[in-house]
Design an enzyme around this catalytic site. Structure first.
Site, PDB file in Angstrom:
ATOM      1  N   PRO A  12       1.311  -1.419  -0.065  1.00 22.04           N
ATOM      2  CA  PRO A  12      -0.337  -0.798   0.226  1.00 22.04           C
ATOM      3  C   PRO A  12       0.133   0.607   0.208  1.00 22.04           C
ATOM      4  CG  PRO A  12      -0.167  -0.892   1.734  1.00 22.04           C
ATOM      5  CD  PRO A  12       0.690  -2.277   0.785  1.00 22.04           C
ATOM      6  N   ASN A  13       0.190   1.813  -0.514  1.00 22.63           N
ATOM      7  CA  ASN A  13       0.874   3.738  -0.918  1.00 22.63           C
ATOM      8  C   ASN A  13       2.129   3.877  -1.438  1.00 22.63           C
ATOM      9  OD1 ASN A  13      -1.183   4.533   0.488  1.00 22.63           O
ATOM     10  ND2 ASN A  13      -0.152   3.668   2.843  1.00 22.63           N
ATOM     11  N   ARG A  20       4.760  10.676  -2.222  1.00 20.82           N
ATOM     12  CA  ARG A  20       4.528  11.076  -0.883  1.00 20.82           C
ATOM     13  C   ARG A  20       5.769  11.213   0.366  1.00 20.82           C
ATOM     14  NH1 ARG A  20       4.458   5.417   1.999  1.00 20.82           N
ATOM     15  NH2 ARG A  20       3.637   5.585   3.987  1.00 20.82           N
ATOM     16  N   TYR A  25      10.864   8.542   1.184  1.00 21.55           N
ATOM     17  CA  TYR A  25      11.341   7.166   0.502  1.00 21.55           C
ATOM     18  C   TYR A  25      12.186   7.620  -0.264  1.00 21.55           C
ATOM     19  CZ  TYR A  25       7.340   6.023   3.828  1.00 21.55           C
ATOM     20  OH  TYR A  25       6.531   5.163   5.296  1.00 21.55           O
ATOM     21  N   ASN A  76       7.737  -6.044  -0.707  1.00 24.25           N
ATOM     22  CA  ASN A  76       7.431  -4.352  -0.054  1.00 24.25           C
ATOM     23  C   ASN A  76       6.131  -4.427   0.334  1.00 24.25           C
ATOM     24  OD1 ASN A  76       7.688  -2.123   0.852  1.00 24.25           O
ATOM     25  ND2 ASN A  76       8.978  -1.320  -0.289  1.00 24.25           N
ATOM     26  N   ALA A  79       3.476  -1.278   4.797  1.00 27.08           N
ATOM     27  CA  ALA A  79       2.782  -1.232   5.918  1.00 27.08           C
ATOM     28  C   ALA A  79       2.246  -2.580   6.546  1.00 27.08           C
ATOM     29  CB  ALA A  79       1.364   0.100   6.842  1.00 27.08           C
ATOM     30  N   HIS A  82       3.674  -4.594   9.621  1.00 24.58           N
ATOM     31  CA  HIS A  82       3.271  -4.375  10.960  1.00 24.58           C
ATOM     32  C   HIS A  82       2.223  -4.972  10.970  1.00 24.58           C
ATOM     33  CE1 HIS A  82       6.903  -2.022   9.705  1.00 24.58           C
ATOM     34  NE2 HIS A  82       5.881  -1.194   9.578  1.00 24.58           N
ATOM     35  N   GLU A 100      12.752  -9.714   1.776  1.00 30.99           N
ATOM     36  CA  GLU A 100      11.390  -8.597   2.415  1.00 30.99           C
ATOM     37  C   GLU A 100      12.213  -7.216   2.507  1.00 30.99           C
ATOM     38  OE1 GLU A 100      10.107  -6.998   6.493  1.00 30.99           O
ATOM     39  OE2 GLU A 100      10.487  -8.464   6.145  1.00 30.99           O
ATOM     40  N   HIS A 102      12.315  -2.828   2.290  1.00 30.58           N
ATOM     41  CA  HIS A 102      12.048  -1.506   2.481  1.00 30.58           C
ATOM     42  C   HIS A 102      13.061  -0.380   1.902  1.00 30.58           C
ATOM     43  CE1 HIS A 102       8.798  -3.579   5.199  1.00 30.58           C
ATOM     44  NE2 HIS A 102      10.469  -4.088   5.717  1.00 30.58           N
ATOM     45  N   LEU A 103      12.460   0.781   1.638  1.00 29.33           N
ATOM     46  CA  LEU A 103      13.366   1.901   0.930  1.00 29.33           C
ATOM     47  C   LEU A 103      13.962   2.706   2.584  1.00 29.33           C
ATOM     48  CD1 LEU A 103      10.534   3.555  -1.326  1.00 29.33           C
ATOM     49  CD2 LEU A 103      12.705   2.021  -1.944  1.00 29.33           C
ATOM     50  N   ARG A 109      13.030   4.045  12.696  1.00 28.91           N
ATOM     51  CA  ARG A 109      11.823   4.640  12.560  1.00 28.91           C
ATOM     52  C   ARG A 109      10.545   4.536  13.680  1.00 28.91           C
ATOM     53  NH1 ARG A 109       9.058   4.558   6.458  1.00 28.91           N
ATOM     54  NH2 ARG A 109       8.194   6.264   7.744  1.00 28.91           N
ATOM     55  N   ARG A 113       6.516   0.363  13.643  1.00 26.92           N
ATOM     56  CA  ARG A 113       7.586   0.378  12.321  1.00 26.92           C
ATOM     57  C   ARG A 113       8.657  -1.197  12.718  1.00 26.92           C
ATOM     58  NH1 ARG A 113       5.938   2.491   8.514  1.00 26.92           N
ATOM     59  NH2 ARG A 113       4.943   4.763   8.751  1.00 26.92           N
TER      60      ARG A 113
END
Length: 149
Positions: A12-13, A20, A25, A76, A79, A82, A100, A102-103, A109, A113
């Site tokens: 998502p997103n 964003r 990111y 990726n 959200a 988590h 897996e 992640h950027l 963070r 997360r």
């Protein structure tokens, strides 16, 4: 060398990359990441198929279908990292090697997360290198698949 096929799933997103929160990111778009992965896949003799969805069930269905089409998954989960036991269980069920990515460095963070439901069923996790996380993840995944054929 055998041509491999890898499914890249963006959660998502991630369709909003480049717009964003660029401080978190970056400014690279999802299309640019997908092109980077297709080019890298070509150099590694692997076909790369990509899918982005904001819907958990679509991602779960894609993981299920990957069992018959691909030798590995680069994921990726955004959200859903988590929150999604469903995505975690789908990865465990299909038993395809999954990396897996992640950027951002999720461990630098917010506290929420820091936990990944995906990590325990993935062969590895790469985070914090922006779009390069994807390329590194793809390289690691292809290497793992070839070493275990």
């Amino acid at each position: 060398m055998q041509q491999l096929s890898v499914l890249v799933l963006h959660g998502p997103n991630l369709n909003l990359l480049g717009l964003r929160e660029p401080g978190v990111y970056g400014r690279v778009t999802l299309d640019e990441i997908n092109r980077l992965l297709e080019t890298e896949g070509h150099s590694l003799q692997a076909n790369v198929s990509t899918l982005q969805s904001n819907h958990e069930g679509v991602l779960v269905d894609a993981i299920h279908e990957a069992r018959y089409r691909h030798q590995g998954i680069l994921l990726n989960p955004g959200a859903y990292t988590h929150t999604s036991v469903a995505i975690r269980d789908a990865i465990a069920a299909v038993a395809l090697p999954t990396v897996e990515v992640h950027l951002s460095n999720i461990y630098r963070r917010e506290e929420f997360r820091h936990h990944s439901y995906i990590a325990p069923v993935a062969i590895g996790q790469i985070s914090g290198f922006g779009a390069e996380s994807y390329r590194l993840g793809l390289q690691a995944l292809i290497h793992h698949i070839r070493q275990n054929q």
